[in-house]
Design an enzyme around this catalytic site. Structure first.
Site, PDB file in Angstrom:
ATOM      1  N   HIS A  59       0.622  -1.183   0.067  1.00 25.57           N
ATOM      2  CA  HIS A  59       0.050  -0.031  -0.061  1.00 25.57           C
ATOM      3  C   HIS A  59       0.781   1.314  -0.042  1.00 25.57           C
ATOM      4  O   HIS A  59       0.318   2.498   0.707  1.00 25.57           O
ATOM      5  CB  HIS A  59      -1.205   0.016   1.264  1.00 25.57           C
ATOM      6  CG  HIS A  59      -2.100  -1.119   0.985  1.00 25.57           C
ATOM      7  ND1 HIS A  59      -2.808  -1.570   2.135  1.00 25.57           N
ATOM      8  CD2 HIS A  59      -2.755  -1.694  -0.169  1.00 25.57           C
ATOM      9  CE1 HIS A  59      -3.681  -2.340   1.539  1.00 25.57           C
ATOM     10  NE2 HIS A  59      -3.620  -2.425   0.205  1.00 25.57           N
TER      11      HIS A  59
ATOM     12  N   TYR B  31       3.249   2.031   1.741  1.00 28.38           N
ATOM     13  CA  TYR B  31       3.958   2.448   3.038  1.00 28.38           C
ATOM     14  C   TYR B  31       5.425   1.957   3.004  1.00 28.38           C
ATOM     15  O   TYR B  31       5.832   1.524   2.141  1.00 28.38           O
ATOM     16  CB  TYR B  31       2.973   2.007   4.205  1.00 28.38           C
ATOM     17  CG  TYR B  31       1.652   2.480   4.330  1.00 28.38           C
ATOM     18  CD1 TYR B  31       1.460   3.680   4.196  1.00 28.38           C
ATOM     19  CD2 TYR B  31       0.396   1.499   4.437  1.00 28.38           C
ATOM     20  CE1 TYR B  31       0.201   4.120   4.243  1.00 28.38           C
ATOM     21  CE2 TYR B  31      -0.693   1.972   4.322  1.00 28.38           C
ATOM     22  CZ  TYR B  31      -0.859   3.363   4.389  1.00 28.38           C
ATOM     23  OH  TYR B  31      -2.053   3.772   4.388  1.00 28.38           O
TER      24      TYR B  31
ATOM     25  N   ARG C 166     -14.067  -9.179  -2.677  1.00 26.39           N
ATOM     26  CA  ARG C 166     -15.697  -8.648  -2.388  1.00 26.39           C
ATOM     27  C   ARG C 166     -16.496  -9.999  -2.815  1.00 26.39           C
ATOM     28  O   ARG C 166     -17.361  -9.724  -3.485  1.00 26.39           O
ATOM     29  CB  ARG C 166     -15.934  -7.671  -3.439  1.00 26.39           C
ATOM     30  CG  ARG C 166     -16.905  -6.681  -2.711  1.00 26.39           C
ATOM     31  CD  ARG C 166     -17.328  -5.344  -3.443  1.00 26.39           C
ATOM     32  NE  ARG C 166     -17.204  -5.083  -4.751  1.00 26.39           N
ATOM     33  CZ  ARG C 166     -18.330  -5.712  -5.363  1.00 26.39           C
ATOM     34  NH1 ARG C 166     -19.432  -5.979  -4.567  1.00 26.39           N
ATOM     35  NH2 ARG C 166     -18.335  -5.677  -6.593  1.00 26.39           N
TER      36      ARG C 166
ATOM     37  N   ARG D 168     -15.277  -5.439   3.055  1.00 22.90           N
ATOM     38  CA  ARG D 168     -16.714  -5.008   2.565  1.00 22.90           C
ATOM     39  C   ARG D 168     -17.797  -5.843   2.677  1.00 22.90           C
ATOM     40  O   ARG D 168     -19.058  -5.780   3.599  1.00 22.90           O
ATOM     41  CB  ARG D 168     -16.701  -4.475   1.388  1.00 22.90           C
ATOM     42  CG  ARG D 168     -16.056  -3.114   1.064  1.00 22.90           C
ATOM     43  CD  ARG D 168     -15.990  -2.721  -0.128  1.00 22.90           C
ATOM     44  NE  ARG D 168     -14.907  -3.399  -0.994  1.00 22.90           N
ATOM     45  CZ  ARG D 168     -14.562  -3.391  -2.343  1.00 22.90           C
ATOM     46  NH1 ARG D 168     -15.178  -2.436  -3.076  1.00 22.90           N
ATOM     47  NH2 ARG D 168     -13.747  -3.842  -2.912  1.00 22.90           N
TER      48      ARG D 168
ATOM     49  N   CYS E 176     -22.886  -7.356  -0.423  1.00 25.01           N
ATOM     50  CA  CYS E 176     -22.108  -5.802  -0.374  1.00 25.01           C
ATOM     51  C   CYS E 176     -22.557  -5.371  -1.950  1.00 25.01           C
ATOM     52  O   CYS E 176     -22.636  -6.380  -2.824  1.00 25.01           O
ATOM     53  CB  CYS E 176     -20.838  -6.161  -0.355  1.00 25.01           C
ATOM     54  SG  CYS E 176     -19.903  -4.606  -1.145  1.00 25.01           S
TER      55      CYS E 176
HETATM   56 FE1  SF4 Z   1     -19.125  -0.734   1.723  1.00 23.67          FE
HETATM   57 FE2  SF4 Z   1     -21.335  -0.280   0.092  1.00 23.67          FE
HETATM   58 FE3  SF4 Z   1     -20.370  -2.738   0.490  1.00 23.67          FE
HETATM   59 FE4  SF4 Z   1     -21.556  -1.590   2.346  1.00 23.67          FE
HETATM   60  S1  SF4 Z   1     -22.560  -2.200   0.532  1.00 23.67           S
HETATM   61  S2  SF4 Z   1     -19.845  -2.845   2.517  1.00 23.67           S
HETATM   62  S3  SF4 Z   1     -20.966   0.603   1.892  1.00 23.67           S
HETATM   63  S4  SF4 Z   1     -19.385  -1.197  -0.358  1.00 23.67           S
END
Ligand code: SF4
Ligand code: ADP
Length: 680
Positions: A175, A177, A295, A318, A341
């Site tokens: 990242h 750093y 995700r 997320r 999400c």
């Molecule tokens: Fe983040 Fe939107 Fe997923 Fe909620 S729905 S975790 S706010 S990306």
């Protein structure tokens, strides 16, 4: 219900060095906007994740020294005994559920402006600060003595991590750093034994891994967060070669890609499991367990990851925010209850604004401690009473779900045939299809609630509401986009706003396609302007976008979408004009004003689409409010408006407002604790 045995591999324990994770669900370090400032909110939130079945729950980046300070963003902190005590709240909450707790030791380097501490940041060289505030300062190039001290800081922090009872201690190697910058020849031009060859560039990371391992030996595992190149055949940083040098050193690898726009990609641009080539590459080079994010919200995708050996854990930030109980729901065979999400990055946006995170899908996120909200449990109804909700957009749908869960008799009336409100229109725009999950999850929940009756295609007026004799009425009638340009830049309509070929957003969302060039005036600054532009471009319409700000779609910088929005617009051939306000429209001519000098200019075009503020649909509210006596005479007890019809905002605000209205119905005292330092 019981778990489908197909998913058993996701629930197999696995060793990480000296500790054992109870399953494969791993909440990787993620920012919260709470950090050292709000230890109680943080502990409760992380504890709920563990309760929801995440076998490993980590902190956010955790500062190990005053010179690693990203104020106004609050990182976690492990710099003294008070920090240890505060973080114990989190480890206790996580351990109480049988999960492991991880801490991500962090030293920023030139990315840290140290605005609070006023310390000088150390880094591989004297590099310009790259924080989003763009502070005109530089880091100090590290001497050998600085390097020795830096290693010592890690040893001390690792000792404190043990005192705070962490099971996994991270060394932070990516990242941008400090440790990442030593690896990167673009920044690392050192002539000593820490620069030049791969061996030299990887030296400091290796030493810190060894130092931390020595301190925590046998008690905690050591994890390293590390990036692979986005394109494996274009490794100009030499990350793959560096990795080879240390592949077997830590107990676990937490892998990302070296482009944050894709690692933290919004659903507009990056889909589930997008970084798997990089993760598979790492897995092929190490015998140690690997975790990575993608995700992941589909249990089958998760299963495939573990079953085909791409990675050992399902890493999530997320998905664990949108549904802290995602693992439990898989375990209990309740897949349809998973609140997926939508990839909007509103969570990250608020952290990047230095305030506690929130979530579009999960209105309880961040409210676990201060409001006592639990993502799965809710207080039963206070009395056997009925509630009418008018409007089934995000606010009305959420209110109906939560009130249904509380056990009230609920009627949900919606004017349109399709439930969903703004979601229906917006999720049809390019890239926004996952936003439909806001509607679909709630419709799924409502389908199982016998006490909630849903009436689509029912536009209610004051009389029909009074006739329904509901004891509580919640209006969630939404808002309408203005087409007169009134917004942030100007509180007055532009001249000629009511003339031909000024096309309001609502008409475009309903499918109107202009047959000539369009100027979109964007004083909304979020996703809608660019999404509409891309839809028009894909239909062959020539588009120019004008904004009164210095950057188009400025708010999307917080959601990490801005750069990809700009890239996509530029590639689609959209002309972009900044720092100009809209002052007039006259038969094919847009009149603009420079926001600095006031000088005027014009653009010739066929159509103008102004996107600015919205007007609350509050006629019904005012109508009812003026007839409160009639309402109470018929047994009415409470009348309120919520969501956009009260104050137009983002979808997350409407969901939250609907949930709040439902939680607080019948409550005499509203709980709101403040997490702050109190002088004793
Ligand atoms: Fe983040 Fe939107 Fe997923 Fe909620 S729905 S975790 S706010 S990306
Ligand atoms: P929010 O974001 O606050 O939920 P939306 O605009 O998404 O607001 O949704 C509001 C919903 O309310 C829309 O689906 C709209 O059709 C519905 N609505 C507005 N007025 C009425 C009414 N008088 N009766 C029933 N439904 C209504």
């Amino acid at each position: 219900m019981a778990r489908d045995p197909r998913y058993d591999p996701l629930f197999e324990p696995i060793k990480i060095g000296p500790v054992t994770a109870p399953n494969r669900f791993y909440q990787v370090p993620h920012c919260t906007g709470m950090g050292y400032r709000r230890p109680q909110m943080l502990a409760a939130m992380r504890g709920v994740k563990a309760e929801g079945g995440w076998g490993v729950v980590c902190t956010e980046y955790c500062s190990i020294h005053a010179s690693s300070d990203e104020s106004p963003y609050p990182s976690a902190s492990l710099r003294d005994d008070d920090d240890v005590r505060n973080l114990r709240l989190m480890t206790d909450a996580v351990h109480a559920q049988g999960s492991l707790a991880g801490v991500e030791l962090w030293y920023g380097g030139h990315t840290s402006a140290n605005l609070y501490s006023r310390e000088v940041a150390l880094d591989v060289a004297s590099l310009a600060n790259t924080s989003s505030q763009g502070v005109p300062v530089q880091s100090q190039a590290m001497s050998k003595a600085d390097i020795r001290e830096f290693r010592d800081l890690h040893r001390k922090a690792a000792r404190r991590a043990l005192e705070a009872d962490f099971d996994i201690v991270y060394v932070y190697g990516n990242h941008g750093y400090l440790l990442h910058n030593f690896l990167n020849p673009y920044f690392n031009r050192r002539a000593d034994e820490y620069g030049g060859s791969i061996d030299n560039r990887v030296r400091l990371l290796r030493e810190v891994i060894e130092d931390v391992s020595e301190i925590v030996a046998g008690r905690s595992a050591v994890a390293v967060r590390y990036s692979m190149p986005m394109q494996l055949d274009d490794d100009d940083e030499g990350l793959i070669e560096c990795f080879q040098q240390i592949a077997e050193l830590p107990d676990l690898w937490d892998i990302t890609v070296n482009d944050y726009r894709y690692e933290m990609g919004s659903s507009r641009f990056v889909k589930e499991a997008a970084n798997q080539a990089a993760v598979a590459k790492v897995k092929s080079m190490t015998g140690k367990p690997v975790v990575s994010v993608g995700r992941f919200t589909s249990p089958d995708t998760m299963l495939a990851q573990v079953a085909n050996g791409t990675q050992d854990f399902i890493g999530a930030a997320r998905p664990s925010i949108a549904d802290p109980f995602l693992p439990r729901k898989i375990d209990q065979g309740r897949l349809e209850d998973i609140r997926e999400c939508i990839g909007c990055n509103v969570c990250y946006a608020h952290d990047s604004l230095g305030v506690p995170l929130r979530c579009t899908q999960n209105p309880t996120m961040g409210e676990e401690w201060r409001r006592g909200w639990h993502p799965e449990r809710i207080e039963s109804r206070h009395a056997d009473e009925s509630v009418l909700i008018v409007g089934a957009g995000p606010a009305g749908l959420e209110a109906a779900c939560a009130l249904g869960q509380r056990g009230y008799q609920v009627i949900l009336a919606e004017a349109e045939q399709e439930l969903g409100g703004r979601i229906n229109r917006e999720s049809r725009l390019p890239g926004l299809s996952e936003y439909a999950r806001v509607r679909d999850w709630r419709l799924g929940q409502l389908a199982g609630m016998e006490n909630v009756q849903v009436y689509p295609d029912n536009r209610l007026d004051v009389e029909s509401i009074l006739e329904l004799d509901s004891q509580h009425v919640i209006l969630a009638t939404g808002a309408t986009w203005r087409s007169d340009g009134v917004g942030r830049w100007s509180n007055l309509p532009f001249a000629g706003c009511d003339q031909d070929n000024v096309i309001g957003v609502e008409r475009i969302l309903e499918g109107f396609l202009p047959d000539g060039p369009v100027v979109i005036y964007d004083d909304d600054h979020y996703y809608l302007g660019s999404a509409i532009a891309l839809r028009l471009c894909s239909a062959g319409v020539r588009v120019a976008m004008v904004t009164p700000e210095v950057a188009l779609a400025g708010w999307s910088q917080h959601t990490e979408e801005h750069s990809l929005i700009m890239e996509t617009l530029i590639e689609a051939g959209v002309q972009i004009i900044t720092a100009k306000g809209l002052v007039g429209w006259q038969s094919g001519t847009v009149q603009l004003e420079c926001i600095y000098s006031g000088s005027e200019s014009i653009i010739e075009t066929d159509y103008l689409v102004p996107i600015s503020a919205r007007v609350a649909n509050d006629e019904l509210w005012h109508g009812l409010d003026s007839q409160r006596e009639k309402f109470t005479d018929r047994g009415g007890l409470s009348l309120q408006r919520t969501g956009d019809c009260r104050a137009p905002g983002i979808i997350a605000a409407a969901v939250y407002a609907g949930h709040k209205a439902a939680r607080e119905l019948g409550q005499t005292e509203v709980k709101f604790k403040r997490d702050r330092v109190v002088v004793k």
